[in-house]
Design a protein around this motif. Structure first.
Motif, PDB file in Angstrom:
ATOM      1  N   TYR A  17       3.265 -11.869  -3.979  1.00 56.79           N
ATOM      2  CA  TYR A  17       4.358 -10.709  -3.494  1.00 56.79           C
ATOM      3  C   TYR A  17       4.387  -9.772  -5.767  1.00 56.79           C
ATOM      4  O   TYR A  17       4.236  -8.829  -4.654  1.00 56.79           O
ATOM      5  N   GLN A  21       3.262  -6.139  -5.104  1.00 58.84           N
ATOM      6  CA  GLN A  21       3.592  -4.536  -5.243  1.00 58.84           C
ATOM      7  C   GLN A  21       3.151  -3.628  -6.080  1.00 58.84           C
ATOM      8  O   GLN A  21       2.230  -2.745  -6.331  1.00 58.84           O
ATOM      9  N   LYS A  22       1.816  -4.456  -6.522  1.00 61.56           N
ATOM     10  CA  LYS A  22       0.723  -4.386  -7.434  1.00 61.56           C
ATOM     11  C   LYS A  22      -0.324  -3.239  -6.790  1.00 61.56           C
ATOM     12  O   LYS A  22      -0.296  -2.008  -6.872  1.00 61.56           O
ATOM     13  N   ALA A  24       0.366  -1.797  -3.615  1.00 65.37           N
ATOM     14  CA  ALA A  24       1.224  -0.873  -2.870  1.00 65.37           C
ATOM     15  C   ALA A  24       1.724   0.377  -3.784  1.00 65.37           C
ATOM     16  O   ALA A  24       0.927   1.267  -3.290  1.00 65.37           O
ATOM     17  N   LYS A  25       1.868  -0.218  -5.315  1.00 69.30           N
ATOM     18  CA  LYS A  25       1.964   0.982  -6.387  1.00 69.30           C
ATOM     19  C   LYS A  25       0.055   2.018  -6.176  1.00 69.30           C
ATOM     20  O   LYS A  25       0.471   3.034  -7.137  1.00 69.30           O
ATOM     21  N   ASP A  29      -2.554  -1.018  -0.217  1.00 67.82           N
ATOM     22  CA  ASP A  29      -2.438  -1.998   0.755  1.00 67.82           C
ATOM     23  C   ASP A  29      -3.207  -1.995   2.195  1.00 67.82           C
ATOM     24  O   ASP A  29      -2.158  -2.284   2.860  1.00 67.82           O
TER      25      ASP A  29
END
Length: 59
Positions: A17, A21-22, A24-25, A29
């Motif tokens: 997870y 998140q990395k 997505a930032k 993605d």
């Protein structure tokens, strides 16, 4: 057939997870990145001899 007893608190799941998140930032993605992160999760969870992760060949 055996099953993996994974929970959100397990270290490999938390790492998965965190990686998502990395991605997505950084807007990384896409399916290829996510697939690699999921394959890493499976490899870590397949550490016992009765589980074996086989990566996809259509990459």
């Amino acid at each position: 057939m055996s099953t993996l007893n994974l929970k959100p608190a397990n270290a490999p799941v938390r790492a998965y997870y965190a990686t998502l998140q990395k991605f997505a930032k950084g807007r990384f993605d896409n399916e290829g990145n996510i697939r690699g992160a999921f394959e890493d999760l499976l490899k870590k969870c397949a550490g016992c001899p009765i589980h074996r992760a086989v990566p996809s060949r259509d990459g």
